[in-house]
Design an enzyme around this catalytic site. Sequence first.
Site, mmCIF file in Angstrom:
data_model
loop_
_atom_site.group_PDB
_atom_site.id
_atom_site.type_symbol
_atom_site.label_atom_id
_atom_site.label_comp_id
_atom_site.label_asym_id
_atom_site.label_seq_id
_atom_site.Cartn_x
_atom_site.Cartn_y
_atom_site.Cartn_z
ATOM 1 N N LEU A 33 0.815 -1.211 0.000
ATOM 2 C CA LEU A 33 0.000 0.000 0.000
ATOM 3 C C LEU A 33 0.854 1.267 0.000
ATOM 4 O O LEU A 33 1.806 1.389 0.760
ATOM 5 C CB LEU A 33 -0.914 0.014 1.232
ATOM 6 C CG LEU A 33 -1.866 -1.182 1.364
ATOM 7 C CD1 LEU A 33 -2.735 -1.037 2.613
ATOM 8 C CD2 LEU A 33 -2.731 -1.348 0.118
ATOM 9 N N GLY A 36 -1.535 6.384 -2.594
ATOM 10 C CA GLY A 36 -2.697 6.295 -3.486
ATOM 11 C C GLY A 36 -3.752 5.353 -2.921
ATOM 12 O O GLY A 36 -4.937 5.707 -2.828
ATOM 13 N N HIS A 37 -3.315 4.159 -2.514
ATOM 14 C CA HIS A 37 -4.279 3.215 -1.908
ATOM 15 C C HIS A 37 -4.894 3.821 -0.647
ATOM 16 O O HIS A 37 -6.094 3.687 -0.395
ATOM 17 C CB HIS A 37 -3.582 1.923 -1.467
ATOM 18 C CG HIS A 37 -2.946 1.138 -2.566
ATOM 19 N ND1 HIS A 37 -1.592 0.964 -2.651
ATOM 20 C CD2 HIS A 37 -3.490 0.458 -3.616
ATOM 21 C CE1 HIS A 37 -1.312 0.199 -3.701
ATOM 22 N NE2 HIS A 37 -2.439 -0.114 -4.307
ATOM 23 N N ASP A 150 -5.782 3.686 -12.664
ATOM 24 C CA ASP A 150 -6.105 2.557 -13.554
ATOM 25 C C ASP A 150 -7.461 2.866 -14.191
ATOM 26 O O ASP A 150 -8.485 2.281 -13.823
ATOM 27 C CB ASP A 150 -6.132 1.256 -12.743
ATOM 28 C CG ASP A 150 -4.770 0.928 -12.169
ATOM 29 O OD1 ASP A 150 -3.840 0.713 -12.958
ATOM 30 O OD2 ASP A 150 -4.613 0.923 -10.931
ATOM 31 N N LEU A 184 1.600 7.514 -8.529
ATOM 32 C CA LEU A 184 2.006 6.483 -7.570
ATOM 33 C C LEU A 184 1.539 5.124 -8.073
ATOM 34 O O LEU A 184 0.413 4.978 -8.544
ATOM 35 C CB LEU A 184 1.383 6.750 -6.204
ATOM 36 C CG LEU A 184 1.811 8.022 -5.476
ATOM 37 C CD1 LEU A 184 1.388 7.944 -4.012
ATOM 38 C CD2 LEU A 184 3.299 8.267 -5.561
ATOM 39 N N SER A 185 2.437 4.141 -7.964
ATOM 40 C CA SER A 185 2.121 2.783 -8.391
ATOM 41 C C SER A 185 3.049 1.835 -7.640
ATOM 42 O O SER A 185 4.221 2.170 -7.411
ATOM 43 C CB SER A 185 2.371 2.648 -9.899
ATOM 44 O OG SER A 185 2.511 1.289 -10.257
ATOM 45 N N SER A 186 2.543 0.665 -7.296
ATOM 46 C CA SER A 186 3.410 -0.314 -6.630
ATOM 47 C C SER A 186 4.581 -0.682 -7.540
ATOM 48 O O SER A 186 5.654 -1.035 -7.082
ATOM 49 C CB SER A 186 2.619 -1.574 -6.284
ATOM 50 O OG SER A 186 1.521 -1.213 -5.485
ATOM 51 N N ARG A 187 4.362 -0.602 -8.845
ATOM 52 C CA ARG A 187 5.423 -1.000 -9.792
ATOM 53 C C ARG A 187 6.531 0.051 -9.891
ATOM 54 O O ARG A 187 7.573 -0.235 -10.490
ATOM 55 C CB ARG A 187 4.831 -1.313 -11.159
ATOM 56 C CG ARG A 187 4.014 -2.591 -11.151
ATOM 57 C CD ARG A 187 3.702 -3.123 -12.537
ATOM 58 N NE ARG A 187 3.183 -4.474 -12.488
ATOM 59 C CZ ARG A 187 1.881 -4.791 -12.550
ATOM 60 N NH1 ARG A 187 0.976 -3.844 -12.663
ATOM 61 N NH2 ARG A 187 1.493 -6.055 -12.498
HETATM 62 O O1 PAF Z 1 -6.012 -2.354 -9.036
HETATM 63 C C1 PAF Z 1 -5.711 -3.391 -8.424
HETATM 64 O O2 PAF Z 1 -4.938 -3.363 -7.483
HETATM 65 C C2 PAF Z 1 -6.310 -4.725 -8.851
HETATM 66 O O3 PAF Z 1 -6.449 -4.808 -10.227
HETATM 67 C C3 PAF Z 1 -7.643 -5.052 -8.139
HETATM 68 C C4 PAF Z 1 -8.731 -4.061 -8.513
HETATM 69 C C5 PAF Z 1 -7.447 -5.048 -6.647
HETATM 70 C C6 PAF Z 1 -8.131 -6.438 -8.561
HETATM 71 O O4 PAF Z 1 -7.207 -7.424 -8.238
#
Ligand code: PAF
Length: 281
Positions: A33, A36-37, A150, A184-187
């Site tokens: 996390l 963003g999350h 996304d 922001l992205s986990s990647r």
């Molecule tokens: O955006 C994400 O992290 C994933 O695609 C999700 C929506 C949790 C589904 O696995």
Amino acid sequence: MELVKTIAELRGAVDDHRRAGRSIGLVPTMGFLHRGHLSLVVASASANDITVTTIFVNPLQFAPDEDLDAYPRDPEGDAEKAAAAGSDYLFLPEPAEMYPEESLTTVTVAALSAGYEGESRPTHFAGVSTVVAKLFNIVGPCRAYFGEKDYQQLMIVRRMARDLDFRVEVIGCPTCREADGLALSSRNKYLRDPERSAAPVLHRALEAGAHAIRGGEADPAKVRNLMAQMVREEPLARLDYVDVVDSRTLEPVAVCDESNRLIGAAYFGRARLIDNMAVRR
Ligand code: PAF
């Protein structure tokens, strides 16, 4: 915050809350996390009585050559962050809990899943829609929070909820960015230092496209070329796509206007990053 590992436990808990008249917010994630999350958790906690955050690195949405095993994980750190942001439950199922046997049922949101991310990752969105449908069924009537980062995923999930009559209100929340514009992205964790410095070019290219349209440019080919050129001029970037699309159908537009969405994806080393932006400020 309560940690829950099984579907039955989570169903029982949210059903009790709903019976007591409490509203439920759902924040589906794959963990690791970041801000963003956590903005989704905060949005949910401020609008609902109970917030359920889910962490499940969903194997169905990774192709065999993708980063399922390498996908960053930090369950303990995630639990602390989710609790601090206001989550009441953290649902952390094992793969065998979500998929006790090979799933014969797949949810596909046809046209919206075909282009862009769907073209580069042909099995990805069926995996996303299927696991999100399962989470919607497990949690039941709720508001569900997804990041605009996304954007194609958000449109797909919203359409799925409508088409299949889920009693779920899908809420899109703004993309969180670093100071230099990188979404922001986990990647982002995969970026080595020089790639990290190069990566905001994707955001700058989309901004240049939006600026051109706001300034009256109506030809999508010209806007596309402008954005693509900017990304190509960055030696550490490898462009996948940039485009000007209808913000609801994600179809490429014939004539640009301020209701459009700009979308793009590029590789920086082993990280494939995506971004998007509304033309209208
Ligand atoms: O955006 C994400 O992290 C994933 O695609 C999700 C929506 C949790 C589904 O696995």
